[in-house]
Write a protein that holds these residues in place. Structure first.
Motif, PDB file in Angstrom:
ATOM      1  N   ALA A 287       0.904  -1.769   0.079  1.00 47.86           N
ATOM      2  CA  ALA A 287      -0.032  -0.039   0.234  1.00 47.86           C
ATOM      3  C   ALA A 287       0.861   1.243  -0.114  1.00 47.86           C
ATOM      4  O   ALA A 287       0.467   2.386  -0.979  1.00 47.86           O
ATOM      5  CB  ALA A 287      -1.042  -0.333   0.888  1.00 47.86           C
ATOM      6  N   TYR A 288       2.072   1.524   0.585  1.00 49.88           N
ATOM      7  CA  TYR A 288       3.076   2.521   0.828  1.00 49.88           C
ATOM      8  C   TYR A 288       3.147   2.824  -0.777  1.00 49.88           C
ATOM      9  O   TYR A 288       3.677   3.842  -0.546  1.00 49.88           O
ATOM     10  CB  TYR A 288       3.638   2.229   1.819  1.00 49.88           C
ATOM     11  CG  TYR A 288       3.497   2.981   3.342  1.00 49.88           C
ATOM     12  CD1 TYR A 288       2.372   2.510   3.744  1.00 49.88           C
ATOM     13  CD2 TYR A 288       4.197   3.794   3.903  1.00 49.88           C
ATOM     14  CE1 TYR A 288       2.140   2.974   4.936  1.00 49.88           C
ATOM     15  CE2 TYR A 288       4.148   4.948   5.062  1.00 49.88           C
ATOM     16  CZ  TYR A 288       2.837   3.553   5.760  1.00 49.88           C
ATOM     17  OH  TYR A 288       2.613   4.761   6.874  1.00 49.88           O
ATOM     18  N   ALA A 289       3.763   1.874  -0.997  1.00 49.42           N
ATOM     19  CA  ALA A 289       4.551   1.354  -2.287  1.00 49.42           C
ATOM     20  C   ALA A 289       3.629   2.289  -3.533  1.00 49.42           C
ATOM     21  O   ALA A 289       4.075   3.076  -4.362  1.00 49.42           O
ATOM     22  CB  ALA A 289       4.784   0.439  -2.579  1.00 49.42           C
ATOM     23  N   LYS A 290       2.657   1.485  -3.622  1.00 50.00           N
ATOM     24  CA  LYS A 290       1.329   2.408  -4.807  1.00 50.00           C
ATOM     25  C   LYS A 290       0.971   3.252  -4.012  1.00 50.00           C
ATOM     26  O   LYS A 290       0.314   4.783  -5.059  1.00 50.00           O
ATOM     27  CB  LYS A 290      -0.010   1.083  -4.998  1.00 50.00           C
ATOM     28  CG  LYS A 290       0.708  -0.132  -4.842  1.00 50.00           C
ATOM     29  CD  LYS A 290      -0.631  -0.669  -5.667  1.00 50.00           C
ATOM     30  CE  LYS A 290      -0.627  -2.235  -6.081  1.00 50.00           C
ATOM     31  NZ  LYS A 290      -1.738  -2.585  -6.122  1.00 50.00           N
ATOM     32  N   THR A 291       0.942   4.318  -2.980  1.00 53.78           N
ATOM     33  CA  THR A 291       0.451   5.590  -2.796  1.00 53.78           C
ATOM     34  C   THR A 291       0.616   6.393  -2.884  1.00 53.78           C
ATOM     35  O   THR A 291       0.905   7.788  -2.272  1.00 53.78           O
ATOM     36  CB  THR A 291      -0.828   5.720  -1.130  1.00 53.78           C
ATOM     37  OG1 THR A 291      -0.408   4.998  -0.139  1.00 53.78           O
ATOM     38  CG2 THR A 291      -1.229   4.892  -1.197  1.00 53.78           C
ATOM     39  N   GLY A 292       2.640   5.888  -3.106  1.00 52.38           N
ATOM     40  CA  GLY A 292       3.577   7.391  -3.302  1.00 52.38           C
ATOM     41  C   GLY A 292       4.047   8.177  -1.628  1.00 52.38           C
ATOM     42  O   GLY A 292       4.405   9.275  -1.748  1.00 52.38           O
ATOM     43  N   GLN A 293       4.312   6.776  -0.540  1.00 50.71           N
ATOM     44  CA  GLN A 293       4.579   7.514   0.403  1.00 50.71           C
ATOM     45  C   GLN A 293       6.350   7.384   0.765  1.00 50.71           C
ATOM     46  O   GLN A 293       6.908   7.626   1.620  1.00 50.71           O
ATOM     47  CB  GLN A 293       4.373   6.538   1.705  1.00 50.71           C
ATOM     48  CG  GLN A 293       2.361   6.325   1.864  1.00 50.71           C
ATOM     49  CD  GLN A 293       2.391   7.476   2.496  1.00 50.71           C
ATOM     50  OE1 GLN A 293       3.581   8.151   3.155  1.00 50.71           O
ATOM     51  NE2 GLN A 293       0.942   7.465   1.944  1.00 50.71           N
ATOM     52  N   LEU A 294       6.660   6.799  -0.591  1.00 49.94           N
ATOM     53  CA  LEU A 294       8.316   6.952  -0.889  1.00 49.94           C
ATOM     54  C   LEU A 294       9.323   8.256  -1.098  1.00 49.94           C
ATOM     55  O   LEU A 294       8.570   8.893  -2.790  1.00 49.94           O
ATOM     56  CB  LEU A 294       9.097   5.510  -0.980  1.00 49.94           C
ATOM     57  CG  LEU A 294       8.271   4.381  -0.257  1.00 49.94           C
ATOM     58  CD1 LEU A 294       8.876   3.294  -1.330  1.00 49.94           C
ATOM     59  CD2 LEU A 294       8.274   4.387   0.965  1.00 49.94           C
ATOM     60  N   GLY A 295      10.418   8.403  -0.856  1.00 46.77           N
ATOM     61  CA  GLY A 295      10.730   9.580  -1.525  1.00 46.77           C
ATOM     62  C   GLY A 295      12.172   9.058  -2.509  1.00 46.77           C
ATOM     63  O   GLY A 295      11.167   8.231  -3.076  1.00 46.77           O
ATOM     64  N   PRO A 296      13.412  10.015  -3.442  1.00 46.34           N
ATOM     65  CA  PRO A 296      13.761   8.921  -4.628  1.00 46.34           C
ATOM     66  C   PRO A 296      14.457   7.887  -3.911  1.00 46.34           C
ATOM     67  O   PRO A 296      14.682   8.052  -2.575  1.00 46.34           O
ATOM     68  CB  PRO A 296      14.472  10.308  -4.479  1.00 46.34           C
ATOM     69  CG  PRO A 296      13.925  11.863  -4.114  1.00 46.34           C
ATOM     70  CD  PRO A 296      13.256  10.990  -2.722  1.00 46.34           C
ATOM     71  N   ILE A 297      14.510   7.821  -4.796  1.00 51.68           N
ATOM     72  CA  ILE A 297      15.671   5.634  -4.740  1.00 51.68           C
ATOM     73  C   ILE A 297      16.787   5.993  -4.821  1.00 51.68           C
ATOM     74  O   ILE A 297      16.878   6.238  -5.668  1.00 51.68           O
ATOM     75  CB  ILE A 297      14.909   4.444  -5.289  1.00 51.68           C
ATOM     76  CG1 ILE A 297      13.131   4.383  -4.732  1.00 51.68           C
ATOM     77  CG2 ILE A 297      15.915   3.122  -4.547  1.00 51.68           C
ATOM     78  CD1 ILE A 297      12.927   3.237  -4.988  1.00 51.68           C
ATOM     79  N   THR A 298      17.921   5.428  -4.058  1.00 47.98           N
ATOM     80  CA  THR A 298      19.199   5.455  -3.984  1.00 47.98           C
ATOM     81  C   THR A 298      19.864   4.262  -4.439  1.00 47.98           C
ATOM     82  O   THR A 298      19.384   3.252  -3.157  1.00 47.98           O
ATOM     83  CB  THR A 298      19.723   6.161  -3.589  1.00 47.98           C
ATOM     84  OG1 THR A 298      19.456   7.562  -3.143  1.00 47.98           O
ATOM     85  CG2 THR A 298      21.301   6.252  -3.685  1.00 47.98           C
ATOM     86  N   VAL A 299      20.459   3.477  -5.682  1.00 57.18           N
ATOM     87  CA  VAL A 299      21.043   2.381  -5.472  1.00 57.18           C
ATOM     88  C   VAL A 299      22.352   2.526  -5.430  1.00 57.18           C
ATOM     89  O   VAL A 299      23.174   2.736  -6.201  1.00 57.18           O
ATOM     90  CB  VAL A 299      19.771   1.342  -6.816  1.00 57.18           C
ATOM     91  CG1 VAL A 299      20.294   0.314  -7.405  1.00 57.18           C
ATOM     92  CG2 VAL A 299      18.362   1.185  -7.287  1.00 57.18           C
ATOM     93  N   SER A 300      23.233   1.363  -5.192  1.00 55.31           N
ATOM     94  CA  SER A 300      23.878   1.829  -4.261  1.00 55.31           C
ATOM     95  C   SER A 300      24.936   0.251  -4.886  1.00 55.31           C
ATOM     96  O   SER A 300      24.362  -0.601  -4.885  1.00 55.31           O
ATOM     97  CB  SER A 300      25.089   2.513  -3.889  1.00 55.31           C
ATOM     98  OG  SER A 300      24.904   2.278  -2.783  1.00 55.31           O
ATOM     99  N   ALA A 301      26.164   0.198  -5.026  1.00 58.06           N
ATOM    100  CA  ALA A 301      27.019  -1.474  -4.584  1.00 58.06           C
ATOM    101  C   ALA A 301      26.289  -1.878  -3.532  1.00 58.06           C
ATOM    102  O   ALA A 301      26.689  -1.358  -2.402  1.00 58.06           O
ATOM    103  CB  ALA A 301      28.408  -1.407  -4.295  1.00 58.06           C
TER     104      ALA A 301
ATOM    105  N   TYR B  45       8.943  -3.624  -2.859  1.00 59.10           N
ATOM    106  CA  TYR B  45       8.083  -3.637  -3.880  1.00 59.10           C
ATOM    107  C   TYR B  45       8.505  -2.675  -5.236  1.00 59.10           C
ATOM    108  O   TYR B  45       8.448  -2.513  -6.587  1.00 59.10           O
ATOM    109  CB  TYR B  45       6.931  -2.988  -3.455  1.00 59.10           C
ATOM    110  CG  TYR B  45       5.950  -4.411  -2.640  1.00 59.10           C
ATOM    111  CD1 TYR B  45       5.666  -5.714  -3.047  1.00 59.10           C
ATOM    112  CD2 TYR B  45       6.408  -4.235  -1.760  1.00 59.10           C
ATOM    113  CE1 TYR B  45       5.524  -7.068  -2.941  1.00 59.10           C
ATOM    114  CE2 TYR B  45       5.474  -5.850  -1.206  1.00 59.10           C
ATOM    115  CZ  TYR B  45       5.334  -6.771  -1.768  1.00 59.10           C
ATOM    116  OH  TYR B  45       4.589  -7.941  -0.982  1.00 59.10           O
ATOM    117  N   GLN B  46       8.523  -1.028  -4.903  1.00 58.16           N
ATOM    118  CA  GLN B  46       8.915   0.043  -6.111  1.00 58.16           C
ATOM    119  C   GLN B  46      10.165  -0.498  -6.774  1.00 58.16           C
ATOM    120  O   GLN B  46      10.934  -0.014  -7.741  1.00 58.16           O
ATOM    121  CB  GLN B  46       9.227   1.230  -5.013  1.00 58.16           C
ATOM    122  CG  GLN B  46       7.517   1.842  -3.860  1.00 58.16           C
ATOM    123  CD  GLN B  46       8.063   3.193  -3.917  1.00 58.16           C
ATOM    124  OE1 GLN B  46       8.881   3.635  -4.500  1.00 58.16           O
ATOM    125  NE2 GLN B  46       7.001   4.138  -4.474  1.00 58.16           N
TER     126      GLN B  46
END
Length: 357
Positions: A47-61, A139-140
């Motif tokens: 539900a959090y993933a679909k309703t935009g409760q997260l900010g920008p995602i950072t992918v690193s090693a 999920y995102q």
């Protein structure tokens, strides 16, 4: 050295939005869900993933991270890839091409995390493993992985540029320099003959064997076949101006049909001799032809039992190919065996196996 990549926050999605449409994205989520100790928190994470409760995602090693609800930092840790795995990718040229094309080959499944390989953390007061924020992040992340499987490499400690550089080093050409090879001169090229190898008169070009001197580590018989095959493929290019892209199975059958090799697939080899890749497809694949073809066969093959693109009666069968031609078959000890070259209409194909004009 790998560099972190940032991705903008996902906007709120509709209630019916799906997670992970690729097989590797679904495998990623399976690792998350199999690790979870609380499926209620997983539901909250979705539900959090679909309703935009997260900010920008950072992918690193070895890590993906996000700020959730504007105050909590959630992250998921992933073990780095080993040098041996890079060698596994380099072993097949198609691996890199597939990754660059946005696809993950099935034989790179080791790249995906398994149960317990995802280690979530979050500074929220929730003690869940994972908490709803870390679950939402995973999920995102499945949406990101659907778009670019290379992100799995980044999570594993190797980004795209590093991987390409490693593969270039691993696949650097070795052997005799071109100038030195040409200095040896050019041996005579194989000549061609046209011959028939079946009772129905199907003809195919055959390259005469190229005599090769024995040498350490070289199988002269195998080299003769490869040289003859290369000459035939070059001839096809000169005649047609193009060469079909074949699967590994198609090329194996083509080699056997062209050079009289025994690979234990007589029906496939004979199909290739009658009609190449189209005939082989007609042998191995049943499909539903267009209504016009069905109607045409209905009045030309009365009384035949119909199953998709195959019309059977007694010990004979006529199949409609995707190339719009009709292929005759006969019953050979319970298996259908190709009985002649393709024809433009079903009645002519039937006449081939019935021995009439």
């Amino acid at each position: 050295m790998t560099a972190a990549k940032g991705f903008p926050a996902f906007a709120p999605q509709g209630a019916g939005a799906r997670f992970a449409t690729s097989w590797w994205g679904r495998a990623w989520l399976k690792a998350l869900e199999d690790t979870s100790l609380d499926h209620t928190l997983l539901a909250k994470g979705r539900a959090y993933a679909k309703t935009g409760q997260l900010g920008p995602i950072t992918v690193s090693a070895g890590r993906i991270a996000v700020v959730a609800e504007g105050e909590y930092t959630a992250a998921v840790h992933v073990a780095p890839v080993t040098p041996a795995f890079v060698e596994q990718i380099a072993a097949k040229a198609g691996h890199l091409a597939a990754l660059l094309d946005g696809d993950l080959p099935y034989d790179l499944v080791e790249l995906l995390p398994g149960v317990g390989d995802l280690e979530p953390e979050c500074d929220c007061p929730d003690w869940g493993h994972p908490c709803k924020h870390a679950a939402a992040l995973c999920y995102q992340a499945s949406w990101l992985l659907d778009r670019d499987p290379f992100l799995l490499m980044l999570m594993r400690g190797l980004d795209k540029d590093d991987l390409i550089a490693s593969l270039q080093r691993a696949t650097a050409p070795t052997g005799t320099p071109v100038a030195e090879a040409y200095a040896h001169g050019t041996p005579p090229l194989p000549s061609f003959t046209i011959r028939s190898s079946d009772p129905f008169g199907a003809e195919h070009a055959v390259a005469e064997p190229l005599e090769v001197e024995p040498a350490p580590g070289i199988d002269p018989a195998a080299l003769r076949v490869l040289a003859a095959d290369a000459a035939l493929r070059a001839r096809e290019l000169l005649v047609s101006g193009a060469a079909a892209v074949l699967t590994e199975f198609q090329d194996r059958v083509r080699l056997a049909a062209t050079h009289d090799l025994d690979i234990g697939l007589p029906a496939a080899v004979q199909s290739w001799r009658y009609g190449g890749a189209d005939a082989l497809d007609t042998l191995t694949t049943a499909w539903t032809p267009p209504k016009q073809a069905v109607a045409r066969a209905g009045w030309q093959l009365p009384g035949f039992e119909v199953s998709r693109n195959r019309w059977s009666l007694g010990g004979v069968q006529v199949r409609y190919g995707r190339d719009g031609r009709w292929y005759p078959f006969v019953d050979a000890d319970g298996d259908w065996f190709p009985a002649g070259p393709p024809e433009p209409d079903p009645a002519t194909a039937l006449a081939t196996v019935q021995g009439t004009d």
